[in-house]
Design a protein around this motif. Structure first.
Motif, short mmCIF file in Angstrom:
data_model
loop_
_atom_site.label_atom_id
_atom_site.label_comp_id
_atom_site.label_asym_id
_atom_site.label_seq_id
_atom_site.Cartn_x
_atom_site.Cartn_y
_atom_site.Cartn_z
N PHE A 197 11.09 25.01 41.39
CA PHE A 197 11.30 23.57 41.19
C PHE A 197 12.68 23.31 40.61
N GLU A 198 13.04 24.12 39.63
CA GLU A 198 14.33 23.89 38.97
C GLU A 198 15.50 24.02 39.94
N VAL A 199 15.40 24.95 40.88
CA VAL A 199 16.45 25.06 41.91
C VAL A 199 16.50 23.81 42.78
N HIS A 200 15.32 23.33 43.17
CA HIS A 200 15.29 22.26 44.17
C HIS A 200 15.40 20.85 43.60
N ILE A 201 15.21 20.69 42.29
CA ILE A 201 15.44 19.34 41.72
C ILE A 201 16.90 19.16 41.30
N LYS A 202 17.64 20.24 41.30
CA LYS A 202 19.03 20.17 40.83
C LYS A 202 19.83 19.07 41.53
N PRO A 203 19.77 18.98 42.86
CA PRO A 203 20.58 17.93 43.50
C PRO A 203 19.95 16.53 43.42
N LEU A 204 18.76 16.40 42.83
CA LEU A 204 18.05 15.11 42.86
C LEU A 204 18.34 14.28 41.62
N LYS A 205 18.18 12.96 41.80
CA LYS A 205 18.34 12.05 40.65
C LYS A 205 16.96 11.79 40.06
N LEU A 206 16.74 12.32 38.87
CA LEU A 206 15.40 12.28 38.29
C LEU A 206 15.29 11.26 37.18
N ALA A 207 14.09 10.63 37.09
CA ALA A 207 13.77 9.79 35.92
C ALA A 207 13.41 10.73 34.76
N LYS A 208 13.39 10.17 33.57
CA LYS A 208 13.16 10.98 32.37
C LYS A 208 11.73 11.52 32.28
N ASP A 209 10.80 10.90 33.00
CA ASP A 209 9.39 11.28 32.83
C ASP A 209 8.97 12.49 33.67
N VAL A 210 9.87 13.07 34.44
CA VAL A 210 9.49 14.20 35.30
C VAL A 210 9.22 15.44 34.45
N ASN A 211 8.00 16.01 34.65
CA ASN A 211 7.57 17.17 33.87
C ASN A 211 7.36 18.35 34.82
N VAL A 212 8.34 19.22 34.86
CA VAL A 212 8.34 20.33 35.81
C VAL A 212 7.22 21.32 35.51
N GLU A 213 6.97 21.54 34.24
CA GLU A 213 5.89 22.42 33.81
C GLU A 213 4.55 21.98 34.43
N ALA A 239 12.73 6.56 47.32
CA ALA A 239 13.71 5.72 48.02
C ALA A 239 13.02 4.56 48.74
N ARG A 240 11.88 4.86 49.34
CA ARG A 240 11.15 3.83 50.06
C ARG A 240 10.71 2.70 49.13
N LYS A 241 10.50 3.07 47.87
CA LYS A 241 10.12 2.05 46.87
C LYS A 241 11.34 1.44 46.18
N ASN A 242 12.50 1.71 46.75
CA ASN A 242 13.77 1.19 46.21
C ASN A 242 14.01 1.56 44.76
N LYS A 243 13.57 2.74 44.36
CA LYS A 243 13.78 3.17 42.98
C LYS A 243 15.20 3.71 42.80
N LYS A 244 15.67 3.67 41.57
CA LYS A 244 17.01 4.19 41.26
C LYS A 244 16.94 5.67 40.89
N ALA A 245 15.73 6.16 40.60
CA ALA A 245 15.54 7.58 40.27
C ALA A 245 14.14 8.00 40.71
N ILE A 246 13.93 9.29 40.82
CA ILE A 246 12.63 9.81 41.26
C ILE A 246 11.76 10.02 40.03
N HIS A 247 10.54 9.44 40.04
CA HIS A 247 9.64 9.53 38.88
C HIS A 247 8.58 10.61 39.10
N HIS A 248 7.94 10.96 38.01
CA HIS A 248 6.89 11.98 38.06
C HIS A 248 5.83 11.63 39.11
#
Ligand code: ATP
Length: 270
Positions: A197-213, A239-248
């Motif tokens: 997960f850590e490799v593949h979320i690197k290029p993504l824009k994440l919201a603060k609530d994302v919990n990889v564990e 993106a489809r929900k027009n969000k500015k970041a990806i949430h958990h």
């Protein structure tokens, strides 16, 4: 237009940093990296450099990625083809393609040859054969064995092959001086899933609530490819929900999609 015979990447960017988890497999292929980097260090002592290794494991676990990383780490060209490309080939084409592949790899040595889905050409010969045992697949396999046997110890071409069905392979492939090493590439455990997960979320824009564990906990049975896929789905959902970041929650919705897809894939049609 002329069909491409095989892929050739002379400037491989992939490194071990791109391959999450798989510590045991990486350790085993490190030796191959060392051989390719300074073959004379080994041959000057009279040692024989291995010619081939088989990467064995379920689909999507990073076999191709690992093979490419070996080339990237050693700084050598990567020649690749897939066994499934040979299935519907005209007589004589498969064998000549194998011949050309080995010839080019030798000219550019030290180098790596990677054969994905080797089971498509390397199934045990003469079994379940309706064609009298002299079909194109067999010719291709025989050519592959001939090429590997023809290698001198000073050739410095290492052949890596991947399969998820080592049990169906012709035993001749595993003989000394051919694919005499097997390296297991298994599905990731929870700790490895987190690393993937850590490799593949690197290029993504994440919201603060994302919990990889937590995501690693929720995805037992997922391969690295499933996780890469899931990260991309999460981005598309957000993106489809027009969000500015990806949430958990977007990742959780993506889990459902991947699981749905896997169930469909595994469904037996009656
Ligand atoms: P197949 O048997 O289906 O050919 P494979 O084992 O060769 O699969 P890859 O093609 O290497 O699997 O993996 C597909 C993609 O999944 C990779 O390009 C990468 O994005 C991701 N992936 C798989 N395993 C890992 C891993 N261990 N670390 C990081 N990414 C991974």
């Amino acid at each position: 237009s002329k069909a491409k015979l095989f892929d050739n990447d002379t400037k491989v960017k992939t490194s071990f940093l791109d391959v999450a988890g798989l510590e045991g497999a990486k350790e085993e292929v490190q030796e191959i990296v060392d051989f390719l980097k300074s073959p004379e260090k080994y041959t000057s002592l009279g040692g024989k450099i291995p010619k081939g290794a088989l990467l064995v494991g379920p689909p999507g676990t990073g076999k191709t990625l690992l093979a490419k990383a070996v080339a990237g780490e050693a700084g050598v060209p990567f020649f690749s083809l897939s066994g499934s490309d040979f299935v519907e080939m005209f007589v004589g084409v498969g064998a000549s393609r194998v011949r050309d592949l080995f010839k080019q790899a030798q000219q550019k040595s030290p180098s790596i040859i990677f054969i994905d889905e080797i089971d498509a050409i390397g199934r045990a010969r003469g079994k379940n054969s309706m064609t009298g045992g002299n079909d194109e697949r067999e010719n291709t396999l025989n050519q592959l064995l001939t090429e590997m046997d023809g290698f001198g110890t000073d050739t410095n071409v290492i052949v890596l092959a991947a399969t998820n069905r080592a049990d169906v392979l012709d035993k001749a492939l595993m003989r000394a001086g051919r694919f005499d090493r097997q390296i297991y590439v298994d599905l990731p455990d929870i700790k490895e899933r987190k690393q993937i997960f850590e490799v593949h979320i690197k290029p993504l824009k994440l919201a603060k609530d994302v919990n990889v564990e937590f995501l690693a906990q929720q995805t037992p049975g997922f391969s690295g490819a499933d996780i890469a896929n899931m990260c991309n789905e999460a981005a598309l959902i957000a993106a489809r929900k027009n969000k500015k970041a990806i949430h958990h929650q977007d990742f959780l919705d993506a889990v459902d999609r991947i699981v749905g897809g896997l169930e469909k894939k595994n469904k037996v049609i009656t």
